[in-house]
Design a protein around this motif. Structure first.
Motif, PDB file in Angstrom:
ATOM      1  N   TRP A 103      45.157  71.542  45.505  1.00 18.53           N
ATOM      2  CA  TRP A 103      44.736  70.197  45.920  1.00 18.53           C
ATOM      3  C   TRP A 103      43.478  70.251  46.781  1.00 18.53           C
ATOM      4  CZ3 TRP A 103      44.128  69.159  51.016  1.00 18.53           C
ATOM      5  CH2 TRP A 103      44.758  70.035  51.908  1.00 18.53           C
ATOM      6  N   ASP A 104      43.269  71.380  47.463  1.00 18.12           N
ATOM      7  CA  ASP A 104      42.150  71.502  48.400  1.00 18.12           C
ATOM      8  C   ASP A 104      40.876  72.037  47.740  1.00 18.12           C
ATOM      9  OD1 ASP A 104      43.293  73.966  47.945  1.00 18.12           O
ATOM     10  OD2 ASP A 104      43.110  74.647  50.010  1.00 18.12           O
ATOM     11  N   ASP A 105      40.852  72.114  46.419  1.00 13.31           N
ATOM     12  CA  ASP A 105      39.659  72.530  45.694  1.00 13.31           C
ATOM     13  C   ASP A 105      38.599  71.428  45.824  1.00 13.31           C
ATOM     14  OD1 ASP A 105      37.716  73.276  43.866  1.00 13.31           O
ATOM     15  OD2 ASP A 105      39.097  73.515  42.196  1.00 13.31           O
ATOM     16  N   ALA A 106      37.398  71.786  46.217  1.00 11.12           N
ATOM     17  CA  ALA A 106      36.333  70.795  46.413  1.00 11.12           C
ATOM     18  C   ALA A 106      36.043  70.003  45.140  1.00 11.12           C
ATOM     19  CB  ALA A 106      35.058  71.476  46.912  1.00 11.12           C
ATOM     20  N   GLU A 107      36.288  70.581  43.992  1.00 12.52           N
ATOM     21  CA  GLU A 107      36.071  69.871  42.721  1.00 12.52           C
ATOM     22  C   GLU A 107      37.094  68.752  42.523  1.00 12.52           C
ATOM     23  OE1 GLU A 107      33.461  70.186  40.602  1.00 12.52           O
ATOM     24  OE2 GLU A 107      32.689  71.477  42.182  1.00 12.52           O
ATOM     25  N   ASN A 108      38.157  68.771  43.301  1.00  9.67           N
ATOM     26  CA  ASN A 108      39.191  67.731  43.231  1.00  9.67           C
ATOM     27  C   ASN A 108      38.965  66.659  44.293  1.00  9.67           C
ATOM     28  OD1 ASN A 108      41.691  66.532  42.332  1.00  9.67           O
ATOM     29  ND2 ASN A 108      42.660  67.387  44.145  1.00  9.67           N
ATOM     30  N   MET A 109      37.801  66.663  44.915  1.00 11.70           N
ATOM     31  CA  MET A 109      37.549  65.727  46.009  1.00 11.70           C
ATOM     32  C   MET A 109      36.276  64.929  45.783  1.00 11.70           C
ATOM     33  SD  MET A 109      38.571  67.959  49.315  1.00 11.70           S
ATOM     34  CE  MET A 109      40.140  68.769  49.431  1.00 11.70           C
ATOM     35  N   VAL A 110      36.289  63.710  46.284  1.00  9.08           N
ATOM     36  CA  VAL A 110      35.116  62.839  46.236  1.00  9.08           C
ATOM     37  C   VAL A 110      34.886  62.250  47.624  1.00  9.08           C
ATOM     38  CG1 VAL A 110      35.309  62.216  43.793  1.00  9.08           C
ATOM     39  CG2 VAL A 110      36.509  60.859  45.498  1.00  9.08           C
ATOM     40  N   ASN A 111      33.699  61.717  47.806  1.00  9.13           N
ATOM     41  CA  ASN A 111      33.348  61.077  49.062  1.00  9.13           C
ATOM     42  C   ASN A 111      33.421  59.561  48.885  1.00  9.13           C
ATOM     43  OD1 ASN A 111      32.414  61.607  51.775  1.00  9.13           O
ATOM     44  ND2 ASN A 111      30.565  60.530  51.186  1.00  9.13           N
ATOM     45  N   LEU A 112      34.078  58.881  49.797  1.00 10.48           N
ATOM     46  CA  LEU A 112      34.240  57.431  49.738  1.00 10.48           C
ATOM     47  C   LEU A 112      33.846  56.801  51.060  1.00 10.48           C
ATOM     48  CD1 LEU A 112      37.819  57.307  48.146  1.00 10.48           C
ATOM     49  CD2 LEU A 112      35.654  56.952  46.958  1.00 10.48           C
ATOM     50  N   CYS A 113      33.458  55.522  51.008  1.00 10.94           N
ATOM     51  CA  CYS A 113      33.257  54.768  52.250  1.00 10.94           C
ATOM     52  C   CYS A 113      34.639  54.321  52.732  1.00 10.94           C
ATOM     53  CB  CYS A 113      32.354  53.568  52.011  1.00 10.94           C
ATOM     54  SG  CYS A 113      33.078  52.281  50.976  1.00 10.94           S
ATOM     55  N   GLY A 114      34.715  53.805  53.913  1.00 11.33           N
ATOM     56  CA  GLY A 114      35.996  53.377  54.473  1.00 11.33           C
ATOM     57  C   GLY A 114      36.671  52.287  53.647  1.00 11.33           C
ATOM     58  N   SER A 115      35.890  51.322  53.160  1.00  9.17           N
ATOM     59  CA  SER A 115      36.463  50.221  52.379  1.00  9.17           C
ATOM     60  C   SER A 115      37.043  50.711  51.064  1.00  9.17           C
ATOM     61  CB  SER A 115      35.404  49.154  52.090  1.00  9.17           C
ATOM     62  OG  SER A 115      34.958  48.586  53.293  1.00  9.17           O
ATOM     63  N   CYS A 116      36.285  51.541  50.342  1.00 10.49           N
ATOM     64  CA  CYS A 116      36.784  52.060  49.060  1.00 10.49           C
ATOM     65  C   CYS A 116      37.960  53.006  49.269  1.00 10.49           C
ATOM     66  CB  CYS A 116      35.661  52.742  48.288  1.00 10.49           C
ATOM     67  SG  CYS A 116      34.438  51.578  47.625  1.00 10.49           S
ATOM     68  N   HIS A 117      37.933  53.767  50.357  1.00 13.86           N
ATOM     69  CA  HIS A 117      39.051  54.656  50.660  1.00 13.86           C
ATOM     70  C   HIS A 117      40.320  53.842  50.916  1.00 13.86           C
ATOM     71  CE1 HIS A 117      40.876  58.128  53.126  1.00 13.86           C
ATOM     72  NE2 HIS A 117      40.896  58.467  51.860  1.00 13.86           N
ATOM     73  N   ASP A 118      40.184  52.771  51.672  1.00 17.67           N
ATOM     74  CA  ASP A 118      41.335  51.882  51.908  1.00 17.67           C
ATOM     75  C   ASP A 118      41.840  51.292  50.594  1.00 17.67           C
ATOM     76  OD1 ASP A 118      41.185  52.371  54.618  1.00 17.67           O
ATOM     77  OD2 ASP A 118      40.168  50.481  55.086  1.00 17.67           O
ATOM     78  N   TYR A 119      40.909  50.884  49.727  1.00 14.13           N
ATOM     79  CA  TYR A 119      41.274  50.305  48.433  1.00 14.13           C
ATOM     80  C   TYR A 119      42.074  51.309  47.596  1.00 14.13           C
ATOM     81  CZ  TYR A 119      40.914  48.644  43.653  1.00 14.13           C
ATOM     82  OH  TYR A 119      41.210  48.270  42.371  1.00 14.13           O
ATOM     83  N   VAL A 120      41.585  52.547  47.537  1.00 10.32           N
ATOM     84  CA  VAL A 120      42.270  53.581  46.750  1.00 10.32           C
ATOM     85  C   VAL A 120      43.689  53.782  47.260  1.00 10.32           C
ATOM     86  CG1 VAL A 120      42.288  56.057  46.224  1.00 10.32           C
ATOM     87  CG2 VAL A 120      40.186  54.745  45.958  1.00 10.32           C
ATOM     88  N   HIS A 121      43.863  53.783  48.576  1.00  7.53           N
ATOM     89  CA  HIS A 121      45.213  53.956  49.131  1.00  7.53           C
ATOM     90  C   HIS A 121      46.080  52.719  48.900  1.00  7.53           C
ATOM     91  CE1 HIS A 121      45.318  57.913  50.945  1.00  7.53           C
ATOM     92  NE2 HIS A 121      44.039  57.751  51.220  1.00  7.53           N
ATOM     93  N   THR A 122      45.476  51.554  48.884  1.00  9.52           N
ATOM     94  CA  THR A 122      46.238  50.324  48.636  1.00  9.52           C
ATOM     95  C   THR A 122      46.723  50.267  47.191  1.00  9.52           C
ATOM     96  OG1 THR A 122      44.996  49.134  50.320  1.00  9.52           O
ATOM     97  CG2 THR A 122      46.139  47.801  48.691  1.00  9.52           C
ATOM     98  N   VAL A 123      45.833  50.577  46.262  1.00 14.65           N
ATOM     99  CA  VAL A 123      46.172  50.539  44.837  1.00 14.65           C
ATOM    100  C   VAL A 123      47.048  51.729  44.464  1.00 14.65           C
ATOM    101  CG1 VAL A 123      45.194  50.676  42.510  1.00 14.65           C
ATOM    102  CG2 VAL A 123      44.136  49.225  44.221  1.00 14.65           C
TER     103      VAL A 123
END
Length: 95
Positions: A53-73
């Protein structure tokens, strides 16, 4: 008697991985493009990728609003969108 932690995988340096991810995406949100974004998020959740899970290829950068959206959905529901956004970013920035 074995040493504490012997045989266990080394704990990843999450701060260094997150820094690499933020730099790879130019500190921009992969969904909306907002600059100076710093919320690193796993594309596939830890529950689905327990070993890497901690592989950098499995990660993206998000702003706070989009990060909140991803967790909400829900991360699982957003995985395809995040994969596509990361691939589009790579296509624009890699030769």
């Amino acid at each position: 008697m074995p040493k504490l932690g012997a045989g266990r995988p080394k704990k990843p340096d999450i701060a260094a991985i997150h820094k690499l991810v933020r730099e790879r995406f130019g500190h921009r949100c992969v969904l909306c493009g907002r600059p100076r974004s710093g919320h690193v998020h796993e594309i596939e959740p830890r529950s689905k990728r327990p070993l890497d899970w901690d592989d950098a290829e499995n990660m993206v950068n998000l702003c706070g609003s989009c990060h909140d959206y991803v967790h909400t959905v829900g991360t699982a529901k957003c995985a395809d969108i995040l994969l596509i956004a990361a691939a589009r970013h790579r296509a624009r920035t890699e030769p």
